[in-house]
Design an enzyme around this catalytic site. Structure first.
Site, PDB file in Angstrom:
ATOM      1  N   LYS A   1      45.770  37.554  58.797  1.00  0.00           N
ATOM      2  CA  LYS A   1      45.402  38.534  59.808  1.00  0.00           C
ATOM      3  C   LYS A   1      45.975  38.084  61.251  1.00  0.00           C
ATOM      4  O   LYS A   1      46.748  38.621  61.740  1.00  0.00           O
ATOM      5  CB  LYS A   1      43.844  38.807  59.910  1.00  0.00           C
ATOM      6  CG  LYS A   1      43.410  39.632  58.687  1.00  0.00           C
ATOM      7  CD  LYS A   1      44.156  41.084  58.642  1.00  0.00           C
ATOM      8  CE  LYS A   1      43.124  41.997  57.454  1.00  0.00           C
ATOM      9  NZ  LYS A   1      43.696  42.921  57.031  1.00  0.00           N
TER      10      LYS A   1
ATOM     11  N   ILE B   1      37.812  51.571  53.977  1.00  0.00           N
ATOM     12  CA  ILE B   1      37.912  52.016  55.060  1.00  0.00           C
ATOM     13  C   ILE B   1      38.987  53.194  55.285  1.00  0.00           C
ATOM     14  O   ILE B   1      38.842  54.041  55.897  1.00  0.00           O
ATOM     15  CB  ILE B   1      38.254  50.959  56.075  1.00  0.00           C
ATOM     16  CG1 ILE B   1      37.170  49.826  55.958  1.00  0.00           C
ATOM     17  CG2 ILE B   1      38.515  51.517  57.502  1.00  0.00           C
ATOM     18  CD1 ILE B   1      37.525  48.560  56.721  1.00  0.00           C
TER      19      ILE B   1
ATOM     20  N   PHE C   1      34.694  44.224  62.929  1.00  0.00           N
ATOM     21  CA  PHE C   1      33.806  43.299  62.751  1.00  0.00           C
ATOM     22  C   PHE C   1      32.948  43.375  61.247  1.00  0.00           C
ATOM     23  O   PHE C   1      33.731  43.125  60.328  1.00  0.00           O
ATOM     24  CB  PHE C   1      32.647  43.592  63.793  1.00  0.00           C
ATOM     25  CG  PHE C   1      33.003  42.822  64.965  1.00  0.00           C
ATOM     26  CD1 PHE C   1      34.062  43.409  65.698  1.00  0.00           C
ATOM     27  CD2 PHE C   1      32.780  41.578  65.534  1.00  0.00           C
ATOM     28  CE1 PHE C   1      34.870  42.622  66.814  1.00  0.00           C
ATOM     29  CE2 PHE C   1      33.512  40.822  66.605  1.00  0.00           C
ATOM     30  CZ  PHE C   1      34.432  41.338  67.075  1.00  0.00           C
ATOM     31  N   ASN C   2      32.050  44.081  60.951  1.00  0.00           N
ATOM     32  CA  ASN C   2      31.294  44.118  59.564  1.00  0.00           C
ATOM     33  C   ASN C   2      31.173  45.340  59.291  1.00  0.00           C
ATOM     34  O   ASN C   2      30.170  46.149  59.427  1.00  0.00           O
ATOM     35  CB  ASN C   2      30.173  43.202  59.399  1.00  0.00           C
ATOM     36  CG  ASN C   2      30.492  41.834  59.387  1.00  0.00           C
ATOM     37  OD1 ASN C   2      31.117  41.287  60.702  1.00  0.00           O
ATOM     38  ND2 ASN C   2      30.051  41.101  58.427  1.00  0.00           N
TER      39      ASN C   2
ATOM     40  N   SER D   1      41.126  42.069  61.783  1.00  0.00           N
ATOM     41  CA  SER D   1      39.614  41.349  61.764  1.00  0.00           C
ATOM     42  C   SER D   1      39.303  40.454  62.756  1.00  0.00           C
ATOM     43  O   SER D   1      40.039  39.653  63.291  1.00  0.00           O
ATOM     44  CB  SER D   1      39.566  40.636  60.216  1.00  0.00           C
ATOM     45  OG  SER D   1      38.445  39.979  60.203  1.00  0.00           O
ATOM     46  N   ALA D   2      37.872  40.510  62.941  1.00  0.00           N
ATOM     47  CA  ALA D   2      37.348  39.472  63.828  1.00  0.00           C
ATOM     48  C   ALA D   2      37.360  38.026  63.327  1.00  0.00           C
ATOM     49  O   ALA D   2      37.089  37.218  64.229  1.00  0.00           O
ATOM     50  CB  ALA D   2      35.721  39.804  64.113  1.00  0.00           C
TER      51      ALA D   2
ATOM     52  N   LEU E   1      27.501  41.187  52.216  1.00  0.00           N
ATOM     53  CA  LEU E   1      26.174  41.405  52.156  1.00  0.00           C
ATOM     54  C   LEU E   1      25.729  42.812  51.849  1.00  0.00           C
ATOM     55  O   LEU E   1      24.883  42.968  51.014  1.00  0.00           O
ATOM     56  CB  LEU E   1      25.508  41.086  53.725  1.00  0.00           C
ATOM     57  CG  LEU E   1      23.945  41.373  53.899  1.00  0.00           C
ATOM     58  CD1 LEU E   1      23.282  40.305  52.820  1.00  0.00           C
ATOM     59  CD2 LEU E   1      23.540  41.132  55.194  1.00  0.00           C
TER      60      LEU E   1
ATOM     61  N   ASN F   1      31.142  40.373  47.539  1.00  0.00           N
ATOM     62  CA  ASN F   1      31.245  38.952  48.308  1.00  0.00           C
ATOM     63  C   ASN F   1      30.271  39.374  49.564  1.00  0.00           C
ATOM     64  O   ASN F   1      29.674  38.526  50.007  1.00  0.00           O
ATOM     65  CB  ASN F   1      32.705  38.671  48.804  1.00  0.00           C
ATOM     66  CG  ASN F   1      33.397  38.185  47.726  1.00  0.00           C
ATOM     67  OD1 ASN F   1      33.007  37.222  47.313  1.00  0.00           O
ATOM     68  ND2 ASN F   1      34.533  38.984  47.479  1.00  0.00           N
TER      69      ASN F   1
ATOM     70  N   PHE G   1      46.423  49.469  55.980  1.00  0.00           N
ATOM     71  CA  PHE G   1      44.924  48.827  55.423  1.00  0.00           C
ATOM     72  C   PHE G   1      45.259  47.929  54.373  1.00  0.00           C
ATOM     73  O   PHE G   1      44.559  47.047  53.909  1.00  0.00           O
ATOM     74  CB  PHE G   1      44.137  49.839  55.000  1.00  0.00           C
ATOM     75  CG  PHE G   1      43.383  50.619  56.045  1.00  0.00           C
ATOM     76  CD1 PHE G   1      43.734  52.160  56.198  1.00  0.00           C
ATOM     77  CD2 PHE G   1      42.503  50.222  57.073  1.00  0.00           C
ATOM     78  CE1 PHE G   1      43.058  52.991  57.049  1.00  0.00           C
ATOM     79  CE2 PHE G   1      41.901  51.047  57.885  1.00  0.00           C
ATOM     80  CZ  PHE G   1      42.339  52.441  57.894  1.00  0.00           C
TER      81      PHE G   1
ATOM     82  N   TYR H   1      42.752  34.205  54.503  1.00  0.00           N
ATOM     83  CA  TYR H   1      42.793  35.502  54.538  1.00  0.00           C
ATOM     84  C   TYR H   1      42.732  35.539  55.939  1.00  0.00           C
ATOM     85  O   TYR H   1      43.664  36.330  56.602  1.00  0.00           O
ATOM     86  CB  TYR H   1      41.364  36.023  54.001  1.00  0.00           C
ATOM     87  CG  TYR H   1      40.821  37.377  54.770  1.00  0.00           C
ATOM     88  CD1 TYR H   1      39.864  37.332  55.909  1.00  0.00           C
ATOM     89  CD2 TYR H   1      41.449  38.661  54.417  1.00  0.00           C
ATOM     90  CE1 TYR H   1      39.779  38.640  56.356  1.00  0.00           C
ATOM     91  CE2 TYR H   1      41.288  39.527  55.100  1.00  0.00           C
ATOM     92  CZ  TYR H   1      40.432  39.759  56.151  1.00  0.00           C
ATOM     93  OH  TYR H   1      39.858  40.800  56.798  1.00  0.00           O
TER      94      TYR H   1
END
Ligand code: WQD
Length: 330
Positions: free
Chosen positions: A152, A12, A177-178, A124-125, A199, A197, A80, A148
């Protein structure tokens, strides 16, 4: 503005660096290369037409980090840098708490010392824990399912209290989110070390033949097709959200969801990948992954209203761009 991007060679961070330079900001990158590659720096120079200043340092190294603030007048920071593998955090909690919390504390302390007034944090969500979607920023946070996520949530509290004690230290907490996809050039993208890890990078490596098949973790959830539903957001949309956040940072603590507001199931994403890229992705349905929740997607209306930001790219662009990067990635 002169903007320090910690973790700026990561997935990111690198995409955000491109968008910052496109908006005429000067970027200084600090990255320890634990989960990124130095080759990305040259790719950024090619894509952005300018070489960002780069320091190979660990953000927990206070002396080295302070040198950056001595050498450059930093107007804002986008933080980040951090360890981010959910499963790994369960087996290495101390490493996660030390790295993710000490880096946030040292960076904040130096920002206050040097009068840096704009701090954007990569949250993070996960901090919402397992509660009904759509998730809104004013929801009470629930305990997360892993260290983790806890780092956050704790970092958000550290930054909130630091801003309250130092009114000139304005903070924006961005809950992702993702993130998936890649820059349209296919030059930079999600390139995790080892077996992925997440998807999407797993899917692209199966499509490439580097991994044999995808295991779909459960199809007995209460969702459209029984598989997990997530709010996938194109990494370029996410990067643009960071530019909007640091350019429109109001005083105090600001919290924004960066998502599309739409949920997509595992099978919907895999089928879109196969259709758009005309390639097979063999998969098996297996048991659920511990710690997973059924559904998670954002209410992203606050970022649209206050930052003038809205995700523009859909699943088809995400799977197209992720595959283009994988094909280019040696
Ligand atoms: C997505 C869906 C899995 C892999 C995590 C972090 C979150 C953020 C994004 C950092 C789920 C399914 C996955 C596989 C599968 N990271 N899946 N087979 O767990 O939603 O979120 O990454 O900020 O903080 O928690 O992402 O990509 O791992 O999973 O079936 O091989 O895909 O069950 O439904 P997740 P993910």
């Amino acid at each position: 503005m002169n903007i320090l991007v910690t973790g700026g060679l990561g997935f990111i961070g690198s995409h955000t660096t491109i968008e910052l330079i496109k908006n005429n900001h000067t970027v200084i990158i600090a990255d320890n290369l634990i989960n990124s590659k130095i080759e990305v720096l040259d790719k950024l120079s090619t894509l952005a037409g300018i070489q960002p200043t780069f320091y190979q340092i660990d953000v927990t190294d206070e002396a080295k980090l302070e040198e950056v603030f001595v050498n450059h007048k930093i107007d804002g920071v986008i933080h980040f840098a951090g360890l981010k593998a959910v499963g790994e955090s369960v087996s290495k909690p101390l490493e996660y708490y030390y790295n993710n919390l000490v880096s946030t504390m040292i960076l904040s302390k130096i920002c206050v010392k040097y009068g840096v007034s704009k701090f954007v944090f990569s949250s993070s969500a996960t901090v919402y824990g397992d509660q009904p979607s759509p998730l809104k920023e004013d929801m009470e946070l629930k305990k997360t399912t892993n260290p983790y996520g806890e780092t956050k949530a704790m970092s958000e509290r550290i930054l909130t209290d630091t801003s309250i004690a130092n009114p000139n230290f304005a903070v924006s907490l961005l809950r992702y989110f993702n993130p998936v996809g890649a820059h349209e050039s296919g030059f930079i993208g999600e390139d995790p070390n080892g077996i992925p890890n997440n998807l999407m990078p797993f899917v692209t490596k199966v499509a490439k033949g580097q991994l044999e098949k995808l295991s779909v973790f459960g199809n007995d959830y209460d969702t459209i097709d029984g598989t997990g539903v997530r709010d996938y957001i194109h990494v370029v949309d996410l990067a643009k959200g960071h530019v909007k956040a640091i350019e429109n940072l109001k005083e105090g603590v600001n919290i924004y969801n960066l998502g599309t507001g739409k949920g997509t199931s595992v099978l919907e994403l895999v089928n879109a990948f196969m259709k758009v890229n005309d390639i097979d992705v063999p998969f098996d349905i297996v048991g659920r992954r511990p710690g997973d929740i059924a559904t998670c997607f954002a209410d992203a209306s606050k970022a649209e209203k206050e930052l003038g930001w809205k995700a523009e790219l859909g699943i088809d662009e995400m799977v197209r761009d992720a595959w283009k990067f994988e094909q280019n990635n040696r």
